[in-house]
Scaffold this motif. Structure first.
Motif, short mmCIF file in Angstrom:
data_model
loop_
_atom_site.label_atom_id
_atom_site.label_comp_id
_atom_site.label_asym_id
_atom_site.label_seq_id
_atom_site.Cartn_x
_atom_site.Cartn_y
_atom_site.Cartn_z
N TYR A 205 0.70 -1.38 -0.15
CA TYR A 205 -0.02 -0.16 -0.04
C TYR A 205 0.77 1.14 -0.04
O TYR A 205 0.57 2.10 -0.80
N MET A 206 1.87 1.32 0.80
CA MET A 206 2.67 2.59 1.10
C MET A 206 3.59 2.88 -0.44
O MET A 206 3.78 3.86 -0.64
N GLU A 207 3.98 1.65 -0.82
CA GLU A 207 4.91 1.93 -2.17
C GLU A 207 4.19 2.42 -3.20
O GLU A 207 4.45 3.27 -3.89
N ALA A 208 2.59 1.92 -3.28
CA ALA A 208 1.69 2.49 -4.17
C ALA A 208 1.51 3.97 -3.97
O ALA A 208 1.35 4.82 -4.76
N ILE A 289 9.75 -2.80 15.06
CA ILE A 289 9.44 -2.47 13.77
C ILE A 289 10.08 -3.72 12.81
O ILE A 289 11.24 -3.95 12.77
N PRO A 290 9.07 -4.22 12.02
CA PRO A 290 9.47 -5.36 11.08
C PRO A 290 10.61 -4.84 10.05
O PRO A 290 10.56 -3.75 9.72
N GLU A 295 12.90 0.53 6.14
CA GLU A 295 13.16 1.68 5.18
C GLU A 295 12.11 2.76 4.90
O GLU A 295 12.22 4.00 4.82
N MET A 296 10.93 2.25 4.86
CA MET A 296 9.67 3.01 4.86
C MET A 296 9.37 3.93 6.05
O MET A 296 9.10 5.27 5.85
N CYS A 297 9.73 3.42 7.14
CA CYS A 297 9.76 4.52 8.22
C CYS A 297 10.65 5.37 8.20
O CYS A 297 10.51 6.71 8.56
N GLY A 301 9.94 9.41 8.00
CA GLY A 301 10.30 10.34 9.10
C GLY A 301 10.05 9.84 10.36
O GLY A 301 10.08 10.37 11.57
N TYR A 302 9.66 8.29 10.43
CA TYR A 302 9.47 7.56 11.68
C TYR A 302 10.73 6.80 12.31
O TYR A 302 10.63 6.49 13.29
N LEU A 303 11.82 6.92 11.73
CA LEU A 303 13.04 6.55 12.33
C LEU A 303 14.12 7.44 12.13
O LEU A 303 14.39 8.09 10.80
#
Length: 303
Positions: A205-208, A289-290, A295-297, A301-303
């Motif tokens: 979903y996030m990549e899309a 975090i899995p 990388e998406m985190c 901006g969550y990491l």
């Protein structure tokens, strides 16, 4: 005159009745066409068709009834139901329940007169689907009495190209949430989905979403900001939509009246049903975090 006719003549004069021969019983009807017990023939399976290619309306002025529809692109379990209810509390926005619109498909029998007839009009099944989708949304909008519609089905995230081609004037809102929080919430909602499966799917979903935003632009907000400072986030979103900010959006309880609750049309937990914005849960710790989401985190901006 036969005895039966004489008898019937006298009976008719005195009683008003006559004697009639009982008809022979009819043979039992087979379960075929034209009988109440007929078993309908199963429909032939729909023919396979190639994937629909994104296409602009043949004639936007004639083919589209909606004006500047709003689409929220977000993963599952990201807070999109909360955002939908808050937007629906605005006097100029109608935010229906999840309509799963792109599941409405048009099929022709291959080589049929129907297919040839519509091709002569310059309309393929993609064009007819666009007409159908637009009409379905417009029907809901007219019933609401408001000028603009909001649609937030999470699956739209994978159909952003067709949506953008179907409505060239559409506006897009991207709702982000901590990827690990989304994955955790989805796993908890459906425990037989493993944590790894949930993480892998929400990443898609996030990549899309990232691909759509790179191509379309639009307004980005986060669930964390929406729940911590909803007034500021909704003011900014109203500015993007060129609408006046309305404080009633914070107290969206009135828009729950008549809403379709549950049934796979959004997340209707007690927090949503309260009619007011509730604080978010603490974010997952870094070691929770899995790996597939790290990388998406970082990108968000969550990491």
């Amino acid at each position: 005159m036969s005895i039966l006719r004489k008898l019937n003549s006298k009976l008719a004069e005195t009683t008003g009745f006559q004697v009639r021969r009982v008809p022979a019983p009819r043979p039992a009807a087979s379960a075929g066409a034209g009988t109440l017990d007929a078993v309908p023939k199963p429909r032939s399976p729909r023919p396979a068709r190639p994937p629909a290619a994104p296409r602009h309306p043949v004639d936007p002025v004639v083919d589209r009834l909606l004006n500047r529809p709003v689409f929220v692109l977000a993963p599952v379990r990201s807070g999109s139901t909360l955002l939908r209810m808050m937007l629906g509390a605005h006097s100029e926005l109608h935010a229906s329940h999840e309509l799963h619109l792109t599941g409405l498909e048009v099929y022709f029998k291959s080589g049929s007169p129907t297919e040839r007839s519509f091709e002569a009009l310059g309309l393929g099944y993609e064009d007819l689907e666009g007409l159908l989708w637009d009409r379905a949304l417009h029907r809901e909008l007219v019933k609401s009495g408001k000028p603009f519609i909001v649609e937030k089905t999470p699956g739209n995230t994978f159909q952003w190209q067709r949506i953008a081609e179907t409505w060239p004037d559409a506006r897009f809102v991207f709702l982000r949430r901590h990827p690990a929080a989304v994955s955790r919430s989805w796993h908890e909602a459906v425990p037989d989905r493993t944590r790894e499966e949930a993480a892998t799917r929400v990443l898609q979903y996030m990549e899309a979403m990232e691909e759509a935003h790179a191509k379309l632009g639009g307004h980005i907000l986060t669930y964390e900001d929406l729940t911590s400072d909803p007034a500021a986030e909704l003011r900014a979103l109203c500015g993007f939509l060129e609408l006046d900010w309305q404080p009633g959006m914070l107290d969206y309880g009135s828009s729950l009246e008549g809403a379709v609750l549950g049934g796979g049309f959004g997340d209707w937990n007690d927090k949503i049903r309260s009619g007011k914005v509730q604080p978010d849960r603490p974010a997952p710790a870094a070691d929770e975090i899995p790996g597939v989401l790290r990388e998406m985190c970082r990108a968000w901006g969550y990491l």
